[in-house]
Design a protein around this motif. Structure first.
Motif, PDB file in Angstrom:
ATOM      1  N   GLN A   1       0.577  -1.194  -0.069  1.00  0.00           N
ATOM      2  CA  GLN A   1      -0.070   0.054  -0.118  1.00  0.00           C
ATOM      3  C   GLN A   1       0.783   1.251  -0.005  1.00  0.00           C
TER       4      GLN A   1
ATOM      5  N   TYR B   1      -3.387   3.916  -2.234  1.00  0.00           N
ATOM      6  CA  TYR B   1      -3.639   2.773  -3.526  1.00  0.00           C
ATOM      7  C   TYR B   1      -2.603   1.772  -3.118  1.00  0.00           C
TER       8      TYR B   1
ATOM      9  N   GLU C   1     -22.877  11.469  -7.892  1.00  0.00           N
ATOM     10  CA  GLU C   1     -21.935  11.610  -6.889  1.00  0.00           C
ATOM     11  C   GLU C   1     -20.871  12.625  -7.466  1.00  0.00           C
TER      12      GLU C   1
ATOM     13  N   GLY D   1     -14.144  12.484  -6.376  1.00  0.00           N
ATOM     14  CA  GLY D   1     -13.131  12.675  -5.678  1.00  0.00           C
ATOM     15  C   GLY D   1     -11.812  13.006  -6.583  1.00  0.00           C
TER      16      GLY D   1
ATOM     17  N   SER E   1     -12.391  -1.733  -5.379  1.00  0.00           N
ATOM     18  CA  SER E   1     -11.158  -1.053  -4.900  1.00  0.00           C
ATOM     19  C   SER E   1     -10.042  -1.884  -4.380  1.00  0.00           C
TER      20      SER E   1
ATOM     21  N   TYR F   1     -11.752   0.514   2.882  1.00  0.00           N
ATOM     22  CA  TYR F   1     -10.748   1.004   1.734  1.00  0.00           C
ATOM     23  C   TYR F   1     -11.542   2.223   1.445  1.00  0.00           C
ATOM     24  N   TRP F   2     -12.863   2.536   1.692  1.00  0.00           N
ATOM     25  CA  TRP F   2     -13.384   3.830   1.474  1.00  0.00           C
ATOM     26  C   TRP F   2     -14.701   3.665   2.191  1.00  0.00           C
ATOM     27  N   ARG F   3     -15.379   4.907   2.299  1.00  0.00           N
ATOM     28  CA  ARG F   3     -16.628   4.863   3.133  1.00  0.00           C
ATOM     29  C   ARG F   3     -17.602   5.658   2.203  1.00  0.00           C
ATOM     30  N   LEU F   4     -19.023   5.212   2.266  1.00  0.00           N
ATOM     31  CA  LEU F   4     -20.158   5.461   1.491  1.00  0.00           C
ATOM     32  C   LEU F   4     -20.315   6.737   1.973  1.00  0.00           C
ATOM     33  N   LYS F   5     -20.346   7.744   0.990  1.00  0.00           N
ATOM     34  CA  LYS F   5     -20.658   9.173   1.187  1.00  0.00           C
ATOM     35  C   LYS F   5     -19.688   9.911   2.019  1.00  0.00           C
ATOM     36  N   LEU F   6     -18.743   9.479   2.086  1.00  0.00           N
ATOM     37  CA  LEU F   6     -17.601  10.024   2.722  1.00  0.00           C
ATOM     38  C   LEU F   6     -16.217  10.097   2.061  1.00  0.00           C
TER      39      LEU F   6
ATOM     40  N   VAL G   1      -9.824   2.594  -9.463  1.00  0.00           N
ATOM     41  CA  VAL G   1     -11.312   2.544  -9.850  1.00  0.00           C
ATOM     42  C   VAL G   1     -11.774   4.101 -10.330  1.00  0.00           C
TER      43      VAL G   1
ATOM     44  N   ASP H   1      -3.709   0.585 -10.325  1.00  0.00           N
ATOM     45  CA  ASP H   1      -4.949   0.359 -11.057  1.00  0.00           C
ATOM     46  C   ASP H   1      -5.814   1.350 -10.089  1.00  0.00           C
TER      47      ASP H   1
ATOM     48  N   GLN I   1     -11.884  10.559   1.727  1.00  0.00           N
ATOM     49  CA  GLN I   1     -10.755  10.277   2.721  1.00  0.00           C
ATOM     50  C   GLN I   1     -10.399  11.322   3.569  1.00  0.00           C
TER      51      GLN I   1
ATOM     52  N   THR J   1      -9.920  10.130  -8.463  1.00  0.00           N
ATOM     53  CA  THR J   1     -10.535   9.575  -9.468  1.00  0.00           C
ATOM     54  C   THR J   1     -10.791  10.603 -10.635  1.00  0.00           C
TER      55      THR J   1
HETATM   56  C1  LIG Z   1      -4.809   0.507   1.861  1.00  0.00           C
HETATM   57  C2  LIG Z   1      -5.627   0.851   0.629  1.00  0.00           C
HETATM   58  C3  LIG Z   1      -5.436   0.767  -0.570  1.00  0.00           C
HETATM   59  C4  LIG Z   1      -6.330   0.987  -1.770  1.00  0.00           C
HETATM   60  N1  LIG Z   1      -5.929   0.561  -3.014  1.00  0.00           N
HETATM   61  C5  LIG Z   1      -6.579   0.925  -4.086  1.00  0.00           C
HETATM   62  C6  LIG Z   1      -6.446   0.694  -5.135  1.00  0.00           C
HETATM   63  O1  LIG Z   1      -5.474   0.222  -5.742  1.00  0.00           O
HETATM   64  N2  LIG Z   1      -7.454   1.214  -6.342  1.00  0.00           N
HETATM   65  C7  LIG Z   1      -8.253   1.834  -6.128  1.00  0.00           C
HETATM   66  O2  LIG Z   1      -9.101   2.329  -7.049  1.00  0.00           O
HETATM   67  N3  LIG Z   1      -8.772   2.429  -4.772  1.00  0.00           N
HETATM   68  C8  LIG Z   1      -7.905   1.803  -3.587  1.00  0.00           C
HETATM   69  N4  LIG Z   1      -8.197   2.056  -2.602  1.00  0.00           N
HETATM   70  C9  LIG Z   1      -9.504   2.947  -2.258  1.00  0.00           C
HETATM   71  C10 LIG Z   1      -9.256   4.518  -2.428  1.00  0.00           C
HETATM   72  O3  LIG Z   1      -8.100   4.963  -1.686  1.00  0.00           O
HETATM   73  C11 LIG Z   1     -10.745   5.258  -2.227  1.00  0.00           C
HETATM   74  O4  LIG Z   1     -11.394   4.780  -3.139  1.00  0.00           O
HETATM   75  C12 LIG Z   1     -10.438   6.595  -2.446  1.00  0.00           C
HETATM   76  O5  LIG Z   1     -11.577   7.250  -1.506  1.00  0.00           O
HETATM   77  C13 LIG Z   1     -10.714   7.339  -3.564  1.00  0.00           C
HETATM   78  O6  LIG Z   1     -10.214   8.689  -3.734  1.00  0.00           O
HETATM   79  P1  LIG Z   1     -11.100   9.819  -4.557  1.00  0.00           P
HETATM   80  O7  LIG Z   1     -10.534  11.017  -4.343  1.00  0.00           O
HETATM   81  O8  LIG Z   1     -11.657   9.168  -5.969  1.00  0.00           O
HETATM   82  O9  LIG Z   1     -12.549   9.911  -3.622  1.00  0.00           O
HETATM   83  P2  LIG Z   1     -12.905  10.552  -2.252  1.00  0.00           P
HETATM   84  O10 LIG Z   1     -12.664  11.930  -2.357  1.00  0.00           O
HETATM   85  O11 LIG Z   1     -12.182  10.076  -1.174  1.00  0.00           O
HETATM   86  O12 LIG Z   1     -14.552  10.352  -2.005  1.00  0.00           O
HETATM   87  C14 LIG Z   1     -15.453  10.951  -2.910  1.00  0.00           C
HETATM   88  C15 LIG Z   1     -16.662  10.273  -2.891  1.00  0.00           C
HETATM   89  O13 LIG Z   1     -16.483   9.043  -3.680  1.00  0.00           O
HETATM   90  C16 LIG Z   1     -17.193   8.015  -2.828  1.00  0.00           C
HETATM   91  N5  LIG Z   1     -16.231   6.747  -3.176  1.00  0.00           N
HETATM   92  C17 LIG Z   1     -14.590   6.723  -2.675  1.00  0.00           C
HETATM   93  N6  LIG Z   1     -14.109   5.482  -3.158  1.00  0.00           N
HETATM   94  C18 LIG Z   1     -15.180   4.886  -3.959  1.00  0.00           C
HETATM   95  C19 LIG Z   1     -15.298   3.492  -4.682  1.00  0.00           C
HETATM   96  N7  LIG Z   1     -14.274   2.770  -4.924  1.00  0.00           N
HETATM   97  N8  LIG Z   1     -16.260   3.249  -5.042  1.00  0.00           N
HETATM   98  C20 LIG Z   1     -17.619   4.012  -5.101  1.00  0.00           C
HETATM   99  N9  LIG Z   1     -17.308   5.331  -4.377  1.00  0.00           N
HETATM  100  C21 LIG Z   1     -16.283   5.396  -3.897  1.00  0.00           C
HETATM  101  C22 LIG Z   1     -17.109   8.365  -1.483  1.00  0.00           C
HETATM  102  O14 LIG Z   1     -17.831   7.572  -0.727  1.00  0.00           O
HETATM  103  C23 LIG Z   1     -17.294   9.710  -1.732  1.00  0.00           C
HETATM  104  O15 LIG Z   1     -18.672  10.002  -1.730  1.00  0.00           O
HETATM  105  C24 LIG Z   1      -7.542   1.845  -1.497  1.00  0.00           C
HETATM  106  C25 LIG Z   1      -7.890   2.004  -0.214  1.00  0.00           C
HETATM  107  C26 LIG Z   1      -6.888   1.893   0.850  1.00  0.00           C
HETATM  108  C27 LIG Z   1      -7.101   2.210   2.321  1.00  0.00           C
END
Ligand SMILES: Cc1cc2nc3c(=O)[nH]c(=O)nc-3n(C[C@H](O)[C@H](O)[C@H](O)COP(=O)(O)OP(=O)(O)OC[C@H]3O[C@@H](n4cnc5c(N)ncnc54)[C@H](O)[C@@H]3O)c2cc1C
Length: 293
Positions: A43, A88, A112, A115, A158, A263-268, A105, A103, A270, A118
């Protein structure tokens, strides 16, 4: 001798859409010359530049190796210049090419807000620069692959990059059963492994990511193989909590044989503060690391 911190700048060299909702970004750069990644499920924290920045602003790694001091310096950067930080997984490391794959997602569902990670991944082009912290031995929790009679892997997309590295690292003949929730059949991936792996793809079929129950129902109705099990769970935090509860309470699995990470929280995002449930989860993880009474 004190180690310097594993902080690097990495540059995009290639972007591929491996499935409609998954972007594989390959990074290179001189900072990867001494990069080592010799285990699955590694990680990292990625740092994304703010608008107007060509590279994220990061504190100097410093020579004293103090993570907290470095993190405090990061927090002290004015908010509008401080890079977004997201977690990630290293999907693959190519030492001879000094390159690594991550990778992303592309998770935005209708309505929505996207973030920053993404948004960045959707638009990423060769030359773009990110900061990367890790993998750090200080936070590593090696997965004991092959130590139990079989391994249960469960998560949403994720967790797919991590699950991919775990499946690929299985020792010859080691048994694993994976339950992976994805949007639809187009998101399925193939893995090469020496292990005996059974993958169950669970399609949300139009339901938004994070809608709870799909993973739990699939695992709850499964006939588990005989013998001891080590379970590795990752994905949306609430969905995982109920899955873990099922494994402990209904399947009688020892809590120390279940590795779980929200790894992530619904509606929240990071950036949002931890909820009561997050704090309870952190306490449980700490307790899991302690020996049984
Ligand atoms: C140890 C670890 C390893 C991880 N490895 C990976 C990885 O390899 N690839 C990867 O894609 N992700 C991975 N994740 C998850 C990734 O860190 C989160 O999905 C992160 O919130 C994405 O950031 P963002 O800026 O896109 O969204 P944020 O700004 O964090 O969130 C914006 C919105 O998107 C929603 N959201 C966030 N993630 C998801 C999701 N996966 N599906 C649906 N809705 C989501 C939240 O609920 C929020 O409403 C990992 C997390 C951890 C803790």
């Amino acid at each position: 001798m004190q180690q310097s911190l594993p902080v690097r700048f990495i540059q995009v060299t290639e972007v591929q859409r491996i499935t409609p909702r998954m972007a594989r970004v390959t990074f290179g750069g001189d900072d990867l010359a001494d990069f080592v990644c010799d285990a699955p499920d590694q990680q990292v924290k990625l740092y994304f530049p703010r608008p107007g920045q060509s590279a994220p602003r990061l504190p100097e790694p410093g020579g004293d190796g103090d993570v907290m001091r470095w993190y405090q310096a990061y927090q002290a950067i004015p908010e509008d210049e401080r890079p977004w930080m997201r977690s990630y997984t290293i999907r693959a490391h190519h030492p001879r090419r000094r390159a690594l794959d991550i990778d992303f997602v592309l998770h935005t569902d209708e309505g929505e807000e996207e973030g920053p990670a993404t948004r960045w991944a959707r638009a990423a082009e060769p030359g773009a620069t990110l900061g990367m912290f890790g993998p750090s031995a200080a936070f590593a929790r090696p997965v004991p692959l092959g130590s139990a009679d079989w391994t249960l892997l469960a998560g949403d997309e994720s967790a797919l990059p991590a699950i991919g590295t775990l499946i690929e690292a299985l020792p010859e003949g080691a048994r694993a059963v994976a339950y992976i929730e994805v949007a639809d059949a187009a998101e399925e991936q193939r893995f090469t492994t020496a292990g005996e792996v059974e993958v169950h793809w669970l399609h949300r079929g139009g339901r938004p990511a994070g809608a709870r129950g799909l993973l739990l129902d699939a695992v709850r109705s499964a006939d588990f193989p005989p013998g001891s099990v080590f379970a590795w769970l990752a994905g949306e935090a609430g969905a995982l909590r109920s899955l873990r509860r099922h494994l402990l309470a209904e399947r009688g699995i020892d809590r120390r044989s279940v590795d779980f990470t929200g790894y992530w929280r619904l509606k929240l995002t990071q950036d949002d503060a931890p909820t009561e449930e997050d704090l309870a989860e952190a306490r449980e993880r700490l307790a899991d690391a302690q020996p049984n009474d």
